[in-house]
Design a protein around this motif. Structure first.
Motif, short mmCIF file in Angstrom:
data_model
loop_
_atom_site.label_atom_id
_atom_site.label_comp_id
_atom_site.label_asym_id
_atom_site.label_seq_id
_atom_site.Cartn_x
_atom_site.Cartn_y
_atom_site.Cartn_z
N ALA A 53 -8.05 18.83 -60.13
CA ALA A 53 -8.36 17.85 -59.11
C ALA A 53 -9.53 18.29 -58.25
CB ALA A 53 -7.14 17.63 -58.22
N ARG A 54 -9.81 19.57 -58.21
CA ARG A 54 -10.87 20.09 -57.35
C ARG A 54 -12.24 19.56 -57.74
NH1 ARG A 54 -7.27 24.25 -58.04
NH2 ARG A 54 -6.43 25.19 -56.14
N LYS A 55 -12.40 19.11 -58.97
CA LYS A 55 -13.70 18.64 -59.42
C LYS A 55 -13.96 17.20 -59.03
CE LYS A 55 -14.19 21.89 -63.25
NZ LYS A 55 -14.46 22.04 -64.69
N SER A 56 -12.99 16.53 -58.46
CA SER A 56 -13.20 15.18 -57.95
C SER A 56 -13.55 15.25 -56.48
CB SER A 56 -11.92 14.34 -58.13
OG SER A 56 -11.75 13.98 -59.47
N LYS A 57 -14.52 14.46 -56.07
CA LYS A 57 -14.94 14.47 -54.68
C LYS A 57 -14.04 13.53 -53.87
CE LYS A 57 -19.78 15.50 -55.72
NZ LYS A 57 -21.17 15.03 -55.57
N ILE A 58 -13.27 14.10 -52.98
CA ILE A 58 -12.41 13.30 -52.12
C ILE A 58 -13.12 13.19 -50.79
CG2 ILE A 58 -10.09 13.04 -51.20
CD1 ILE A 58 -10.25 13.15 -54.24
N ILE A 136 -1.65 16.06 -66.47
CA ILE A 136 -0.76 16.12 -65.31
C ILE A 136 -1.15 17.36 -64.53
CG2 ILE A 136 1.61 16.35 -64.51
CD1 ILE A 136 2.50 14.85 -67.01
N ILE A 137 -1.65 17.16 -63.33
CA ILE A 137 -2.15 18.27 -62.52
C ILE A 137 -1.01 19.01 -61.83
CG2 ILE A 137 -3.64 18.89 -60.56
CD1 ILE A 137 -5.32 16.36 -61.38
N THR A 138 -0.12 18.26 -61.20
CA THR A 138 1.07 18.84 -60.59
C THR A 138 2.07 17.74 -60.32
OG1 THR A 138 1.88 20.32 -58.83
CG2 THR A 138 0.30 18.61 -58.18
N ILE A 146 3.65 12.66 -58.37
CA ILE A 146 2.99 13.24 -59.53
C ILE A 146 1.50 12.97 -59.39
CG2 ILE A 146 3.47 11.15 -60.89
CD1 ILE A 146 3.54 12.99 -63.38
N LEU A 147 0.71 14.01 -59.56
CA LEU A 147 -0.75 13.93 -59.48
C LEU A 147 -1.30 14.10 -60.89
CD1 LEU A 147 -3.29 13.87 -57.58
CD2 LEU A 147 -3.14 16.38 -57.54
N ASP A 243 0.12 13.32 -47.42
CA ASP A 243 -0.08 14.75 -47.14
C ASP A 243 0.54 15.64 -48.20
OD1 ASP A 243 -1.39 13.98 -44.87
OD2 ASP A 243 -0.05 14.99 -43.46
N ILE A 244 1.53 15.16 -48.94
CA ILE A 244 2.19 15.99 -49.94
C ILE A 244 1.28 16.37 -51.09
CG2 ILE A 244 4.51 15.17 -49.41
CD1 ILE A 244 4.34 13.23 -51.71
N VAL A 245 0.21 15.60 -51.31
CA VAL A 245 -0.70 15.94 -52.41
C VAL A 245 -1.95 16.70 -51.94
CG1 VAL A 245 0.05 13.87 -53.65
CG2 VAL A 245 -2.08 13.81 -52.35
N LYS A 246 -2.20 16.75 -50.65
CA LYS A 246 -3.42 17.37 -50.13
C LYS A 246 -3.60 18.82 -50.52
CE LYS A 246 -4.19 14.30 -46.18
NZ LYS A 246 -4.24 14.20 -44.70
N PRO A 247 -2.55 19.65 -50.55
CA PRO A 247 -2.75 21.05 -50.93
C PRO A 247 -3.32 21.24 -52.33
CG PRO A 247 -0.62 20.78 -49.86
CD PRO A 247 -1.16 19.40 -50.12
#
Length: 250
Positions: A53-58, A136-138, A146-147, A243-247
């Motif tokens: 997920a880090r490669k997507s710009k949020i 599935i990231i996490t 589910i992310l 907020d549960i997916v932010k980490p």
């Protein structure tokens, strides 16, 4: 001897109760006779999906102006999609939405729980093609999220709110209750029942599980998850804070 009930115990009991009255296992809406006849497809033209997920710009650039409900739906309705899953015998339907480019998406864990890996289908608004989950990231059963990544580039997505909404603030829900694609409803945050669990008055139903809860600034604040199934007319629904997916996005 009776055990003393503290506020902590009340919060725990509330969480246990909603596990039994949520939008039902997997998605809350069986689709045995309404399974779409589409096949799995890839909209990325052979491009490989990103690994984290880090490669997507949020990016969240909050406007100083509040949006009308019609503006929010026009802007982000296409970022919410329908999810179809199967356990091999029965088919189910839920919702999900994009939170980043490159197909980065989120839904409820119970929408996918117990279903066949690789058999999920994602239906975007206005498309007859069913896209596939490529990664599935996490996931978390406890916080029911589910992310994951959908094999679709150049998707519309909803920016993530930097702050949790306060009690009484206006919120808007987009999902597909009972298979009614992209139904829009509005309400308020009725109460926070735990750190990341909010009670809302926005209307949701079976099939809304995994849909987007959006604030007046057009930012996603939660994942719609369920309602009390006791026959009450009090419109008691709940959603997990985004907020549960932010980490997992940093």
């Amino acid at each position: 001897m009776q055990k003393r009930i503290t506020s902590k115990h009340v919060a725990i009991l509330f969480c246990l109760v909603i596990c039994f009255v949520s939008c039902a296992h997997k998605s809350g809406h069986r689709r045995d006779r309404e399974r779409p006849g589409t096949t799995m497809a890839d909209c990325s033209n052979g491009k490989s999906s990103r690994s984290t997920a880090r490669k997507s710009k949020i990016v969240n650039k909050r406007s100083s102006d509040k949006l009308e409900g019609s503006q929010i739906f026009d802007r982000y309705g296409s970022a919410v999609f329908m999810v179809f899953t199967t356990d091999g015998s029965n088919a189910y339907q839920g919702s999900g939405f994009f939170i980043g480019n490159g197909g980065l998406a989120v839904s409820n864990y119970h929408v996918f729980k117990g279903t066949g890996i690789g058999l999920e289908q994602i239906k975007l608004v206005g498309s007859d093609v069913a896209y596939k989950v490529t990664e599935i990231i996490t996931r978390s059963e406890d916080e029911d999220f589910i992310l994951f990544r959908v094999d679709c580039d150049n998707n519309n997505y909803i920016p993530i709110a930097t702050e949790k909404p306060k009690i009484g603030e206006k919120v808007y829900a987009i999902g597909s209750p009972r298979g009614l694609e992209n139904t829009f409803s509005s309400g308020e945050v009725s109460q926070w029942r735990a750190d990341n669990l909010m009670q809302i008055s926005a209307l949701i139903d079976h099939g809304s599980s995994g849909g987007a809860l959006i604030n007046e600034y057009g930012e996603v604040v939660g994942i719609t998850s369920g309602s009390f199934a006791d026959g009450s007319q009090a419109n008691l629904n709940y959603a997990w804070s985004i907020d549960i997916v932010k980490p997992y996005l940093r």
